[in-house]
Design an enzyme around this catalytic site. Structure first.
Site, PDB file in Angstrom:
ATOM      1  CG  HIS A   1      -6.310   2.257   0.656  1.00 25.74           C
ATOM      2  ND1 HIS A   1      -5.167   2.794   0.093  1.00 25.74           N
ATOM      3  CD2 HIS A   1      -5.884   1.227   1.453  1.00 25.74           C
ATOM      4  CE1 HIS A   1      -4.111   2.115   0.526  1.00 25.74           C
ATOM      5  NE2 HIS A   1      -4.512   1.165   1.336  1.00 25.74           N
TER       6      HIS A   1
ATOM      7  CB  CYS B   1      -0.943  -0.004   1.193  1.00 30.78           C
ATOM      8  SG  CYS B   1      -2.001  -1.456   1.187  1.00 30.78           S
TER       9      CYS B   1
END
Lengths: 383, 383
Positions: free
Chosen positions: B332, B84
């Site tokens: 996200h 991420c």
């Protein structure tokens, strides 16, 4: 521009390494590279990992942190992916990391474990380097390179014997390399009689699916001068092209390699005739023939005959190519390949290549390609 | 050290973008970023792509060349992966590319398409950021952050209301951001009553699975000075830690973020109190509370109450966090997140953040994390 050098270099054995994990493989080669560099692990400022398939085949990503922690470090760590050029691109980014001044001592790791997986899964994963149009059409890399080979034969008179000669040379070199995947020499007849994979490419025209890892340590000039045998990085360049063959200007040359080769040689202030030893991306035998032409070693259509007459074979040549055995016979663990090429050139320029040593090698080149030519990365080294 | 700046920045809408391909998404944001930078595509010297899941979910690798060709370029292009944190790490490597002198104008792209895939496939793919031990034990990221949340509650008295307040603040900020995935404000009660995902984390404590892309253009000082509003990159640092929680020294702090934060602030010559606006990696609400403490904005155990009393909310605070809505409410798309954070800070420091503008914002920070804290990348920007 800041001067940089490789002061540590090591590869694992390449082959079917079923008894060793990627972690263990990497620990082993990093130990060897550090010892070669006269450094300890805590000296390392950053890690660049080249790997293509750990996500697709093993659902493991985040390899920068993965190997940083495995090596008891907390330093910056990155995974660089560019298909079969991942290793060369990791090396390139490590080089820029040092040139930027952010890091003084960078560890580059190339690693790939492939033989634990089903060949059809590996073949599909590798097609992740190409375009979806090619994948959905059912193309595989042997098929794509077969198209290039056929066109090269039609346009320039390249023959199946020429391609077979690349395999013969690289298997011969691999027979001198204790770490190679394939250590047996082969003959032209054996190559020509091996089963067809994608006509005109036969089994022995193709590089294998392999496991392996390689490491190189890049440092700035200050640290390089403390080492007895620094190998200077004097040219580096990357270029890109269409992922699929349909988007290319030509299919008998990899334009990205031509561009990157010219730029790297210009940066190094050399011409092709200055190069003594080169590791070329021979994923298929036709690829080495194209590389010899793309980099200006031979005119278009002349490389096949040159290989057949032994001009690029150890002990017989001004330019020796793929002394490691190349992807073809040393093996092709995709993320490791680009770093292994660097290791081989470093050993050659240090006169440490043992029974595969090119006499008085002073300038070396690595040529690493991703996909069927979508990305190429060239490095030039001097002793 | 060479001065560098961001002169172009753009994000796509974040959300469920079923009608747009990654190619189209990237073309769109690159057009916007170029226009923002007063550059044309042929001015770009190199491309750095941040992406995590295209291989695992879509069998597509080689994204550097993929997007280079899509944009009609043949320049060097790289994919950087660090779970991420892929976007932030791509930005960091692009920055080093400029600082090295290899490139004058670098395009950083963060992109991820997730909602076209089955949620269980995405959840498994995301676990590629963690360790195999955690995967084989059946852990998911909500489960891992729930462990951290529970420990933070036990050690420091952090409450479920404190965590809910992070969601409330970030949903409020997202309600002012036309590009956010979730545009509706939520209340503390709604968060507390939302279904439990991994106790004590509830649905509204978790960031969503999103699609999106973001782009930023980094240039050297010469080019920056030609632009009316360059935003200077004054600090940058990366640190790593164990992939799995079991290997960490503490579970109530992300040590990699602490280390990278200190180094980046030291490079920028600032302290936490100098920062006006920050984008923090709030993959779960507890993560923003830990980030506020890890970066020195609040003492350990004090951040939850500060968020609850509105100290980090737009218009009420000395430090405003996640004006974009954060991962929590802006969305996200993992590879895009780190670049979107940069875009938001650039807009804030240029006074172009419209109705979510922090008054007189002069210094900004981005905090991007990979895995459950295995890698952290911090950037500091000044106008």
């Amino acid at each position: 521009m800041m001067k940089t050098a490789v002061i540590g270099a090591a590869t694992s054995n390449f082959g079917e390494l079923w008894d060793v994990s990627p972690r263990a493989l990497v620990r082993q080669i990093v130990d060897h590279a550090l010892s070669d560099a006269h450094l300890k692990i805590s000296d390392i400022d950053a890690i660049y990992v080249g790997n293509m398939l750990s996500g697709i085949l093993g659902n493991q990503e985040n390899l920068g942190a993965f190997f940083s922690h495995e090596l008891n470090l907390t330093c910056p760590a990155f995974k660089i992916e560019g298909a079969c050029a991942s290793g060369g691109l990791a090396f390139y980014n490590g080089l820029l990391g040092v040139r930027s001044g952010a890091f003084e001592k960078v560890l580059v790791i190339g690693v790939e474990k492939m033989t634990d997986h089903k060949p059809e899964d590996v073949a599909l994963g590798l097609m992740g380097a190409g375009s979806s149009a090619e994948r959905y059409a059912g193309a595989t890399f042997p098929g794509l390179y077969a198209l290039m080979a056929r066109l090269h034969m039609n346009e320039f008179g390249t023959t199946e014997e020429h391609m077979a000669a690349v395999a013969v040379k690289n298997h011969y070199h691999a027979s001198l390399n204790g770490k190679a995947h394939f250590k047996k020499p082969v003959t032209i007849e054996q190559v020509l009689q091996s089963p067809k994979i994608a006509d005109p490419l036969k089994l022995l025209d193709c590089s294998p699916i392999s496991d392996g890892a390689a490491a190189a340590i890049i440092v700035n000039e200050t640290f390089a001068k403390k080492h007895p045998k620094p190998i200077w990085i004097s040219g580096a360049s990357v270029a890109t092209d269409s992922l699929d063959l349909a988007g290319r200007k030509t299919l008998t040359s990899l334009t990205a390699a031509v561009t990157a080769g010219k730029r790297a040689m210009s940066e190094a202030g050399i011409t092709p005739s200055d190069i003594d030893v080169a590791e070329l991306h021979d994923c298929f035998t036709i690829a080495e023939i194209m590389a010899l032409e793309d980099l200006g070693f031979y005119k278009k259509g002349k490389a096949g005959q040159a290989v057949l007459t032994g001009e690029t074979t150890l002990g017989k040549s001004r330019l020796t190519t793929n002394t490691s055995g190349g992807l073809k016979a040393c093996g092709h663990p995709v993320g490791a390949t680009g770093v292994k090429q660097v290791v081989e050139i470093v050993k050659q320029l240090r006169n440490e290549a043992e029974n595969k040593q090119v006499e008085n090698a002073r300038v070396g080149l690595t040529h690493n390609v991703g996909g069927s030519g979508a990305v190429a990365v060239i490095h030039i080294f001097k002793r």
